[in-house]
Design a protein around this motif. Structure first.
Motif, PDB file in Angstrom:
ATOM      1  N   ASP A 100       0.775  -1.428  -0.026  1.00  0.00           N
ATOM      2  CA  ASP A 100      -0.031  -0.075  -0.059  1.00  0.00           C
ATOM      3  C   ASP A 100       1.081   1.267   0.201  1.00  0.00           C
ATOM      4  O   ASP A 100       1.823   1.241   0.619  1.00  0.00           O
ATOM      5  CB  ASP A 100      -0.809   0.044   1.234  1.00  0.00           C
ATOM      6  CG  ASP A 100      -2.088  -1.099   0.969  1.00  0.00           C
ATOM      7  OD1 ASP A 100      -2.290  -1.287   0.043  1.00  0.00           O
ATOM      8  OD2 ASP A 100      -2.515  -1.580   2.118  1.00  0.00           O
ATOM      9  N   PRO A 101       0.518   2.135  -0.828  1.00  0.00           N
ATOM     10  CA  PRO A 101      -0.701   2.204  -1.560  1.00  0.00           C
ATOM     11  C   PRO A 101      -0.583   1.857  -3.104  1.00  0.00           C
ATOM     12  O   PRO A 101      -1.296   2.278  -3.938  1.00  0.00           O
ATOM     13  CB  PRO A 101      -1.020   3.769  -1.544  1.00  0.00           C
ATOM     14  CG  PRO A 101       0.383   4.560  -1.583  1.00  0.00           C
ATOM     15  CD  PRO A 101       1.195   3.438  -0.686  1.00  0.00           C
ATOM     16  N   GLY A 102       0.562   0.958  -3.468  1.00  0.00           N
ATOM     17  CA  GLY A 102       0.659   0.452  -4.513  1.00  0.00           C
ATOM     18  C   GLY A 102       1.725  -0.737  -4.722  1.00  0.00           C
ATOM     19  O   GLY A 102       1.275  -1.673  -4.260  1.00  0.00           O
ATOM     20  N   TYR A 103       2.712  -0.452  -5.352  1.00  0.00           N
ATOM     21  CA  TYR A 103       3.632  -1.507  -5.356  1.00  0.00           C
ATOM     22  C   TYR A 103       5.063  -1.160  -4.893  1.00  0.00           C
ATOM     23  O   TYR A 103       5.369   0.070  -5.072  1.00  0.00           O
ATOM     24  CB  TYR A 103       3.443  -2.133  -7.014  1.00  0.00           C
ATOM     25  CG  TYR A 103       2.197  -2.507  -7.435  1.00  0.00           C
ATOM     26  CD1 TYR A 103       1.974  -3.872  -7.229  1.00  0.00           C
ATOM     27  CD2 TYR A 103       1.340  -1.672  -8.266  1.00  0.00           C
ATOM     28  CE1 TYR A 103       0.677  -4.543  -7.723  1.00  0.00           C
ATOM     29  CE2 TYR A 103       0.037  -2.116  -8.546  1.00  0.00           C
ATOM     30  CZ  TYR A 103      -0.091  -3.446  -8.362  1.00  0.00           C
ATOM     31  OH  TYR A 103      -1.419  -3.787  -8.696  1.00  0.00           O
ATOM     32  N   ALA A 104       5.864  -2.219  -4.871  1.00  0.00           N
ATOM     33  CA  ALA A 104       7.174  -1.882  -4.759  1.00  0.00           C
ATOM     34  C   ALA A 104       7.850  -3.191  -5.285  1.00  0.00           C
ATOM     35  O   ALA A 104       7.477  -4.187  -5.380  1.00  0.00           O
ATOM     36  CB  ALA A 104       7.538  -1.852  -2.916  1.00  0.00           C
ATOM     37  N   VAL A 105       9.114  -2.985  -5.306  1.00  0.00           N
ATOM     38  CA  VAL A 105      10.414  -3.896  -5.616  1.00  0.00           C
ATOM     39  C   VAL A 105      11.076  -4.550  -4.321  1.00  0.00           C
ATOM     40  O   VAL A 105      11.555  -3.348  -3.677  1.00  0.00           O
ATOM     41  CB  VAL A 105      11.200  -3.751  -6.935  1.00  0.00           C
ATOM     42  CG1 VAL A 105      10.493  -3.608  -7.988  1.00  0.00           C
ATOM     43  CG2 VAL A 105      12.003  -2.298  -6.464  1.00  0.00           C
ATOM     44  N   ASP A 106      11.220  -5.757  -4.123  1.00  0.00           N
ATOM     45  CA  ASP A 106      12.073  -6.127  -3.231  1.00  0.00           C
ATOM     46  C   ASP A 106      13.656  -6.456  -3.658  1.00  0.00           C
ATOM     47  O   ASP A 106      13.875  -7.152  -4.561  1.00  0.00           O
ATOM     48  CB  ASP A 106      11.560  -7.489  -2.769  1.00  0.00           C
ATOM     49  CG  ASP A 106      12.300  -8.082  -1.369  1.00  0.00           C
ATOM     50  OD1 ASP A 106      13.485  -7.492  -1.171  1.00  0.00           O
ATOM     51  OD2 ASP A 106      11.857  -9.003  -0.734  1.00  0.00           O
ATOM     52  N   LEU A 107      14.376  -5.628  -3.198  1.00  0.00           N
ATOM     53  CA  LEU A 107      15.736  -5.635  -3.823  1.00  0.00           C
ATOM     54  C   LEU A 107      16.797  -6.478  -3.105  1.00  0.00           C
ATOM     55  O   LEU A 107      18.052  -6.586  -3.283  1.00  0.00           O
ATOM     56  CB  LEU A 107      16.328  -4.179  -3.759  1.00  0.00           C
ATOM     57  CG  LEU A 107      15.596  -3.006  -4.689  1.00  0.00           C
ATOM     58  CD1 LEU A 107      15.989  -1.789  -4.408  1.00  0.00           C
ATOM     59  CD2 LEU A 107      15.515  -3.605  -6.280  1.00  0.00           C
ATOM     60  N   ALA A 108      16.181  -7.332  -2.273  1.00  0.00           N
ATOM     61  CA  ALA A 108      17.230  -8.335  -1.584  1.00  0.00           C
ATOM     62  C   ALA A 108      17.892  -9.241  -2.440  1.00  0.00           C
ATOM     63  O   ALA A 108      17.089  -9.687  -3.290  1.00  0.00           O
ATOM     64  CB  ALA A 108      16.437  -9.119  -0.387  1.00  0.00           C
TER      65      ALA A 108
END
Length: 468
Positions: A100-108
């Motif tokens: 929330d409130p949208g999207y993200a990237v997991d950079l692990a």
């Protein structure tokens, strides 16, 4: 023969690299992945720019379509996210997640070139701040080696990313400047001049790059060329922005002018103006209190004549000697600049080391007081402090404050400070009393007693005002 990396088995992911400092790429084991169509890549680029932080669906829609978003924009966005997950899912990173409130990237587990760039720049700046320029240079070199072209070069025309891409270019330019500063500190000024000359030509409004070029020229024994670069900077800033150079360039100009041979003029005996004529020859014009006022202008009859400068009025200004020091009185149409502050039809007390601009001619004022280092111009304690503190001042209050701040500590001697201020500003002492009272109340200084003017100056400086 060049060795070609083996194609990755997507069921057993290898090292994942995300590249943004050039065309957008995601590589696994050295091989690029097919990231899909332009808008799908645009979604990934926007998420990578956020560095793992959530990006709202509204922002993503704006990046993809701007004001022309179709009614199905949210559904289409979800389709692009699903497409990215199909491409990146077998690799395992970077994972596109709902947040929330949208999207993200997991950079692990992801090697992101932008993160490596920023870490290397921080390392270089830390080494430079610690006085280790030899360690700073390789750090800046490694940061700049990560760039293979303009950031997100394949998406550079996207209006939704324009602000972020400009910021990345500014970060790269700051790293270039940091490396140049480190190399200057390491003593390699001569080799840098060509590079800095080219950079200054490409970025003429970048004052820090211009300052580095001036330092390089000065250290290479070319002070006349350094002053020429400063004058060119004044012209381009005036033409493009209607502004005068900032404190860094003014300090350099002052230092260059002051470093020249003074032709035997004894500073302790007499104040003077230092400048260069049309041929580049340095001139030192002594200021004799017995001959006050000293006129400055294009006409040969002036005490300080500048006949070569067509931007100077026939009688442009005069310098008057008062008990607090020398005062510039502007009588021109275009005005004069004192330490970057426009004086048009007004008066300004000159502090030791003040840089005057009359037309296109720059003059350095040195007082007759005992020699002491000219303080470097300092900025306010916070960026907002001067704006809020000076907002709403009347013209008279502003002039009084500027004069108070121009007087060195202990300078109000021999008479009541308000009387000395009235002499400098050619105003009735009653108006000075009124303005000082208003300023004391505004800044929280004591508004009573013979020491209220020095107390006002001290309080204003504590609040972050070096000048007004």
């Amino acid at each position: 023969m060049r060795r070609v990396p083996a194609a990755p088995d997507l069921l057993t992911p290898g090292r994942v690299e995300c590249r943004m400092l050039g065309p957008l790429e995601v590589r696994v084991g050295g091989w690029p992945l097919a990231l899909g169509g332009r808008k799908q890549r645009l979604v990934l680029a926007t998420l990578l720019l956020a560095g793992g932080r959530a990006v709202s669906a509204e922002r993503l829609v704006d990046v993809l379509w701007g004001e022309d978003a179709p009614p199905t924009a949210r559904n289409t966005l979800q389709a692009h996210v699903s497409g990215l997950r199909r491409v990146l899912g077998p690799v395992g990173a970077p994972a596109v997640v709902r947040r929330d409130p949208g999207y993200a990237v997991d950079l692990a587990g992801v090697d992101l070139d932008l993160a490596r760039f920023r870490a290397a720049v921080d390392e270089g700046r830390a080494a430079l701040a610690d006085g280790r320029p030899d360690a700073a240079v390789p750090a800046f070199d490694s940061s700049l080696a990560l760039w293979s072209g303009p950031p997100l070069a394949d998406l550079a025309s996207e209006p939704g990313l324009a602000a972020e891409l400009r910021a990345l270019e500014e970060d790269r330019l700051a790293a270039v400047a940091g490396r140049a500063e480190a190399r200057l500190a390491s003593g390699s000024s001569a080799a840098l001049i060509a590079e800095l000359t080219e950079l200054t030509a490409v970025h003429p409004l970048d004052e820090h790059l211009r300052a580095l070029l001036v330092r390089g020229l000065s250290r290479a024994g070319r002070p006349a060329d350094a002053l020429g670069v400063l004058r060119a900077g004044r012209r381009v800033l005036a033409e493009e922005l209607g502004a005068d150079p900032g404190a860094e360039l003014r300090d350099l100009e002052r230092a260059l002018l002051d470093a020249e041979d003074l032709r035997g003029l004894e500073r302790e005996a007499q104040p003077f103006l230092l400048h260069r004529d049309a041929s580049g020859e340095q001139r030192a014009d002594p200021l004799d209190p017995a001959r006050s006022p000293v006129t400055i202008g294009r006409s040969p009859g002036n005490a300080v004549a500048l006949p070569w400068d067509r931007e100077v009025s026939r009688l442009h200004a005069r310098l008057e000697c008062t008990r607090l020091g020398w005062v510039l009185v502007d009588v021109s149409r275009n005005g004069s600049l004192v330490d970057g502050v426009l004086v048009r039809g007004g008066r300004r007390l000159l502090r030791d080391g003040a840089v005057l601009r009359i037309g296109d001619t720059v003059l350095l004022f040195r007082s007759a007081s005992p020699a002491r280092p000219v303080p470097r111009e300092t900025g306010p304690a916070t960026a907002e402090a001067p704006v809020s503190l000076l907002a709403g001042l009347s013209g008279g209050e502003h002039d009084v404050l500027a004069t108070v701040l121009a007087v060195p500590a202990g300078g109000f001697t021999g008479a009541r400070p308000e009387d000395l201020l009235a002499e400098v500003l050619a105003l009735p002492v009653e108006r000075i009393d009124e303005a000082v009272g208003a300023l004391c109340r505004r800044f929280g200084a004591p508004d009573a007693g013979p020491g209220r003017v020095p107390a006002l100056a001290e309080r204003a400086r504590v609040l972050g005002l070096a000048s007004a």
